[in-house]
Structures are given as structure tokens and as C-alpha cells.
Design an enzyme around this catalytic site. Structure first.
Site, mmCIF file in Angstrom:
data_model
loop_
_atom_site.group_PDB
_atom_site.id
_atom_site.type_symbol
_atom_site.label_atom_id
_atom_site.label_comp_id
_atom_site.label_asym_id
_atom_site.label_seq_id
_atom_site.Cartn_x
_atom_site.Cartn_y
_atom_site.Cartn_z
ATOM 1 N N TYR A 133 -28.361 41.973 -32.956
ATOM 2 C CA TYR A 133 -29.236 40.898 -33.422
ATOM 3 C C TYR A 133 -30.718 41.208 -33.182
ATOM 4 O O TYR A 133 -31.558 40.316 -33.259
ATOM 5 C CB TYR A 133 -28.903 39.587 -32.702
ATOM 6 C CG TYR A 133 -27.543 39.006 -33.019
ATOM 7 C CD1 TYR A 133 -26.708 39.571 -33.971
ATOM 8 C CD2 TYR A 133 -27.102 37.867 -32.358
ATOM 9 C CE1 TYR A 133 -25.469 39.033 -34.252
ATOM 10 C CE2 TYR A 133 -25.857 37.315 -32.637
ATOM 11 C CZ TYR A 133 -25.038 37.902 -33.585
ATOM 12 O OH TYR A 133 -23.810 37.362 -33.864
ATOM 13 N N LYS A 199 -17.103 47.632 -26.359
ATOM 14 C CA LYS A 199 -16.075 48.348 -27.124
ATOM 15 C C LYS A 199 -16.267 49.838 -26.881
ATOM 16 O O LYS A 199 -16.543 50.626 -27.800
ATOM 17 C CB LYS A 199 -16.219 48.008 -28.615
ATOM 18 C CG LYS A 199 -15.036 48.457 -29.470
ATOM 19 C CD LYS A 199 -13.750 47.719 -29.173
ATOM 20 C CE LYS A 199 -12.661 48.141 -30.153
ATOM 21 N NZ LYS A 199 -11.346 47.546 -29.823
ATOM 22 N N ASP A 232 -12.028 42.808 -27.906
ATOM 23 C CA ASP A 232 -10.859 42.210 -28.541
ATOM 24 C C ASP A 232 -9.822 41.800 -27.506
ATOM 25 O O ASP A 232 -9.176 40.752 -27.629
ATOM 26 C CB ASP A 232 -10.262 43.151 -29.584
ATOM 27 C CG ASP A 232 -10.121 44.582 -29.088
ATOM 28 O OD1 ASP A 232 -10.745 44.933 -28.071
ATOM 29 O OD2 ASP A 232 -9.390 45.361 -29.728
ATOM 30 N N ASP A 256 -22.120 36.410 -28.339
ATOM 31 C CA ASP A 256 -22.189 35.273 -29.256
ATOM 32 C C ASP A 256 -20.777 34.828 -29.640
ATOM 33 O O ASP A 256 -20.422 33.644 -29.587
ATOM 34 C CB ASP A 256 -22.985 35.674 -30.492
ATOM 35 C CG ASP A 256 -23.267 34.503 -31.431
ATOM 36 O OD1 ASP A 256 -23.023 33.352 -31.032
ATOM 37 O OD2 ASP A 256 -23.713 34.755 -32.558
ATOM 38 N N ASP A 260 -18.637 31.269 -28.171
ATOM 39 C CA ASP A 260 -18.072 30.236 -29.037
ATOM 40 C C ASP A 260 -16.561 30.132 -28.849
ATOM 41 O O ASP A 260 -15.998 29.029 -28.918
ATOM 42 C CB ASP A 260 -18.404 30.520 -30.500
ATOM 43 C CG ASP A 260 -19.741 29.913 -30.910
ATOM 44 O OD1 ASP A 260 -20.504 29.512 -30.005
ATOM 45 O OD2 ASP A 260 -20.029 29.860 -32.118
#
Length: 588
Positions: A133, A199, A232, A256, A260
Site C-alpha cells: 500500500y 509469506k 494463509d 489489513d 478484518d
């Protein structure tokens, strides 16, 4: 007095902000609220969603409470400008991005807790200023970017004009301060595990850089377990076993998504608060968006904003009222009688906020007085009947005959480097303890140095503190006994703690032998020891403990009158006195 810039924003922002501030008013705190403007209406009228006057307000205040802000794609944003501002080169940049970048608010703090059953309590700390971002997003590639991707078969099939590239910027400076903030947060909030989420099996080079930074910084925090997990896998385990996590640290996009997901595990965005923290600035906002289609309908859930206010109070050094707000929300959410649509209810924004405010009005002092008159053995029986563990094991009375009851003000200590020199001001927290509190100090049960003495006793008595329980050691026992001050501790020693420990945090949950004490819980102590009564169960515990004492009094009278003990116990319902009114004869 702390000053707060209040920026209600747009959409449902003004509604939830107003409702939450009505709740905050109940606490009568030393806050100077200064209102300003930000968001979509500023863009539509002035071509600038963060006017210069708002930046000035932010510079003049200690922190900021932000409502919610609408953002739209570039084309739609251009179309909503006044005619004289269209085509002038103005570009809409999200106000939250502007705040984070200009104020260097690098850490987005997203607490996630089970408000009803208390099964989990973890926090996602997301990097705010770089990662995917950071703004390096390109469509139509110049030669430099094209040379990076030209060997990819899809790029060859599309050509530079029809290919896009987004760069994940990850710097040593940015991630070092984020990881260090994560460790500091874990320590101050009593978490013992920090999970770095990335990751690394795919993003090998940047992932390896993160691993090296974590390993380097973790050396300074041996008390905190660390791990690196794939994003994941973490998403899976947040759903299946959220209780295994403490603090999760992640780069911008991964954080982010996970934050959520955490809000979903918590019960929805209507319950999710957040804070954005930097070295010299901060702002706090509920996670939910501005939902312009819902504005003005009295449907939005105000709980996220109330919890955001609680998080802001923690940051401003007011953890006790922050805890009171959280407990009020917890109580209303747990009763499930006054909820907005997103939580399965039919109540409006104002009605829910009013219920939370009413919960604050339900002062625990009345029930505290009732509990203070009861024997801790009876209170313990009542806690057991509810399946609540409340005994703070190993904390014994140091002043015979002393009784105390008060609201918990929690303090945690941590050891310092033995080679370090200098007084640590470890007890200065006492200046901030509210009258009527019962201080609970957690030094991990250590008896190698003291955490309380005669000087602190004198100050505590002047401030109206009702007692002190130490998961650690005290000194000056004779003087404290002479003062008649209710003191309870794990041990006693003459060894000073001045240069051996330092303050870790105040106003955080404390866990002693598996029993959790939260700020605002009720502590009851006498010659039997110390009990904690969760604030949300205090009235029922008092009811049951009073029935226990009535029952035992009736049994004693019956035995004195010549009745056999076993018959008296059966007659007056000794096994479950709270099920039969307490002290009344059983019909059996």
C-alpha cells in the site's frame, strides 16, 4: 487535561461519534474536545479532504478521534467537485492515508476480543506506511518496470501498455520499528507470544529479511515466544483457534486482511476499534466504513466507536475509565437485549449507546458494599457455583484482621538488567490511582525484591486506596500493621526493588495462577486471602453469597436448637442455597 481533535467525518461517522461522546460524558474526564472537519464534504466544497485548518488542529491537540470517511475512485471524485475546481489537477487522496503518512503513524493497532465469553484476546498490529500500500502502483509500464517483468509470458502476451505492476516496499527502518512496537505492546498488555505474519516461502528475499530482523530484536525479549507463520495458515487458525494468538505483526496488506478477519471473529465490524500510532502522533477510529447509504437512519452500531474511545483513553494514560467503557459494552453485548441489526437485534444507534451509558451509571459501589460485608469464604462459594475461579492463590494477609474491598487498579512490573544503574521510579503510578481502588501489583510472584513499603502505605491511605495485593513481596510489615492498612502479598523481604524492577504497565489484565483480573473487577480480601469478582458477575455473586450466609446461619441456629447437622443441612438446602432463596426450609 488532555486535548482531543474530534473529526466526525461523513456518512455514519457523525452519528456514531455523537453517540459515543454521549457515553463518554458519563465519565466526566479531564478532556478538552475540539471539533474539526475532514472527509468527503470538504473535498466536494473545497477540493481538499483535509483542509489546512484541520492540520493545524491536529498539531495543537494530543490525539485525534476520527469518525468515518467516504472515499471514491478518481473519476467519481472528480465528478463531485464544484464546476470551477474540475480539471484543475486536484486529485483525491484518502484522508486516512494522508494522516498516516504525514504524521508517520506506522502502527495500526487492532484489538480483537471475545466480548461475551472471553475465549480469546489478541491484537493485530499492521504496518501503515509501506508494503503493497505504499503507493507504487503502475499501469502502463516504463522501460525500467518493463525490464523487470518482460520475461513473464503473460507480460509478453500483453505488452507494456497493458500490464500493471505494484511494488511491495519493505524497509529495514519501517519493519524494525514495527516489530519493536509489537514487542513493547505484547509486554505492556501481558501477551506472551508474538507472531510475525508473512509469506516467506514465496516472498523469499523480503521474507528472509523479516526473519533476520525478528531474530535480532527477539534477543532482547526472551520472555516473549516468537514465531513466523504464513498468512494463509494464520487466517485458518484465527477462525479455528483464535485463543492461541497474542500479538500478530504483519506488513500493510496482510495486516489489513487479517485485522478484518479478526473483526469477523469478534462479531463484526460494528465491534472493531483501531488506533494508529507513531512516535509523535496518533488517531483512533472504528474499523467500519462510512456506509453513506445508512447515514441518518439510526441503524449503525456505536459499539465500535465506544471501544475506540476506550482504546484512545488507554493511550492517553487513562486505562481505568477505558476499562469501564469496555466492561459496559461487554455487559450490554452479553445481555443481547439491546443490539443493532448487525448483531441480530432491532435497536437503533442511540438506544444502544444509551444502554451502554446506563451500564456506566450502574455503579458497582452498592454491590461492592454488599460484598465487603461478606466473608470471603461465602463469596468463594458463590463464585464456585457460577464456575468462576476467583482465588488469587498464594497471596496471604500481612495485617491480621484487615478487610478490604475495592475496584482493581492493576500494575505489572518487569525485571531490569542487573548491570543497569539508577532509580527506576517504579512506584510513581500511585499518583494516578483513583480513590476507592484496590491496587493489585503483579511481579510474577517474585520474592527477591519488594514492591510495597511504609511510604507507599502512607500515600495510599491519603489517597483513599482501600488495600493492596501483591503477587510479589512487601517490606516494613510492622509499620504497615501499625497503620492498619489492608496488605496482602506472596512474601515479605527487606530487599529493595528500586533498582531491580521497573513499571511495565498499569490498567492491563493480570493473570495469577490461571485467574484473570481486569481493571475494574472487584477485589475482596480478609484473613482468608484475596478473591477477584468479575465486574459483570458482581451482583449475582453478591446475591448468592448472601444466600450462602443466610443458609449457614439458619443451619447453625437449628443445630443449636438440637437438630442433627445432616438434617439441618438438608432442611435448609445446604448443597445449593442459591437455588432455594437461602436460609429457607426445603419442602423436600
Amino acid at each position: 487535561m488532555k486535548s482531543v481533535a474530534v473529526l466526525p467525518g461523513d456518512g455514519i461517522g457523525p452519528e456514531v461519534t455523537s453517540a459515543a461522546l454521549d457515553v463518554l460524558d458519563k465519565l466526566a474526564l479531564p478532556l478538552d474536545l475540539r471539533f474539526g472537519e475532514i472527509g468527503w464534504e470538504c473535498w466536494r466544497q473545497e477540493g481538499n479532504p483535509v483542509p489546512a485548518r484541520t492540520w493545524k488542529l491536529l498539531e495543537e491537540t494530543d490525539t485525534c478521534l476520527l469518525g468515518a470517511i467516504t472515499s471514491k475512485p478518481l473519476r467519481e471524485a472528480e465528478e463531485e467537485l464544484p464546476a470551477d475546481l474540475r480539471g484543475t489537477g486536484l486529485t483525491f487522496v484518502s484522508p486516512v492515508i494522508q494522516l498516516r503518512q504525514r504524521l508517520s503513524l506506522y502502527a495500526n493497532i487492532r484489538p480483537v476480543s471475545d466480548l461475551v465469553d472471553g475465549r480469546f484476546d489478541f491484537t493485530v498490529i499492521r504496518e501503515n506506511t509501506e508494503g503493497l500500500y505504499a503507493g507504487y502502483d503502475f499501469h502502463g509500464l516504463d522501460d525500467a518496470l518493463w525490464n523487470l517483468v518482460r520475461e513473464h509470458p503473460n507480460a509478453q502476451a500483453s505488452g507494456p501498455g497493458s500490464s500493471s505492476v505494484t511494488l511491495r516496499l519493505q524497509t529495514r527502518f519501517g519493519m524494525d520499528r514495527l516489530i519493536r512496537h509489537g514487542f513493547a505492546y505484547a509486554r505492556s498488555h501481558g501477551h506472551h507470544r508474538l507472531t510475525l505474519v508473512d509469506k516467506p516461502n514465496v516472498l523469499r528475499h523480503s521474507g528472509n529479511h523479516l526473519r533476520e530482523l525478528l531474530e535480532l530484536i527477539a534477543v532482547d525479549h526472551p520472555e516473549i515466544e516468537t514465531e513466523i507463520l504464513n498468512v494463509d495458515a494464520v487466517a485458518l487458525w484465527l477462525v479455528r483457534r483464535p485463543e492461541r494468538f497474542g500479538v500478530l505483526v504483519a506488513e500493510n496488506m496482510f495486516g489489513d486482511i487479517l485485522s478484518d478477519l479478526g473483526a469477523g471473529v469478534m462479531g463484526g465490524l460494528g465491534l472493531a476499534p483501531s488506533g494508529n500510532i507513531g512516535d509523535h502522533g496518533s488517531y483512533f477510529e472504528p474499523v467500519h466504513g462510512s456506509a453513506p447509504g445508512m447515514a441518518g437512519q439510526d441503524r449503525a452500531n456505536p459499539m465500535a466507536m465506544v471501544l475506540t474511545v476506550a482504546q484512545m483513553l488507554d493511550h492517553l494514560g487513562m486505562p481505568v475509565p477505558g476499562g469501564e467503557l469496555r466492561e459496559a459494552v461487554r455487559a450490554v453485548a452479553g445481555r443481547r437485549t439491546t443490539l443493532t441489526y448487525d448483531m441480530g437485534g432491532a435497536s437503533g444507534t442511540r438506544e444502544v449507546a444509551h444502554a451502554v451509558a446506563e451500564q456506566l451509571d450502574r455503579s458497582p459501589e452498592d454491590v461492592l458494599d454488599r460484598l465487603a460485608r461478606l466473608d470471603t469464604a461465602s463469596v468463594s462459594d458463590a463464585l464456585d457455583s457460577l464456575g468462576i475461579g476467583g482465588v488469587l492463590a498464594g497471596i496471604a494477609p500481612r495485617v491480621p484482621g484487615a478487610r478490604a474491598a475495592g475496584r482493581a487498579f492493576t500494575v505489572t512490573y518487569q525485571p531490569v538488567d542487573p548491570a543497569a544503574q539508577g532509580f527506576r521510579n517504579a512506584a510513581d503510578y500511585l499518583d494516578d490511582v483513583p480513590e476507592g481502588s484496590f491496587v493489585l501489583v503483579d511481579n510474577a510472584g517474585s520474592t527477591r525484591c519488594t514492591n510495597w513499603g511504609s511510604l507507599l502505605t502512607k500515600l495510599a491511605q491519603r489517597r483513599g486506596v482501600r488495600g493492596t495485593a501483591l503477587h510479589g513481596s512487601a517490606r516494613d510489615i510492622a509499620e504497615i500493621r501499625a497503620a492498619g492498612y489492608p496488605l496482602f502479598s506472596t512474601g515479605a523481604t527487606m530487599v529493595s526493588g528500586k533498582n531491580r524492577v521497573e513499571l511495565a504497565a498499569t490498567g492491563r489484565d493480570v493473570v495469577i495462577d490461571g485467574v484473570t483480573v481486569r481493571p475494574g473487577d472487584l477485589l475482596i480480601a480478609d484473613d482468608n486471602g484475596v478473591l477477584v469478582v468479575p465486574a459483570e458477575h458482581a451482583a449475582e455473586v453478591a446475591d448468592r453469597a448472601e444466600r450462602v450466609e443466610r443458609t449457614e446461619g439458619a443451619i447453625a441456629e437449628a443445630v443449636d436448637a438440637g437438630l442433627r447437622l445432616d438434617e439441618a443441612r438438608r432442611r435448609y438446602g445446604y448443597a445449593k442455597p442459591w437455588d432455594d432463596g437461602g436460609g429457607r426450609q426445603s419442602r423436600a
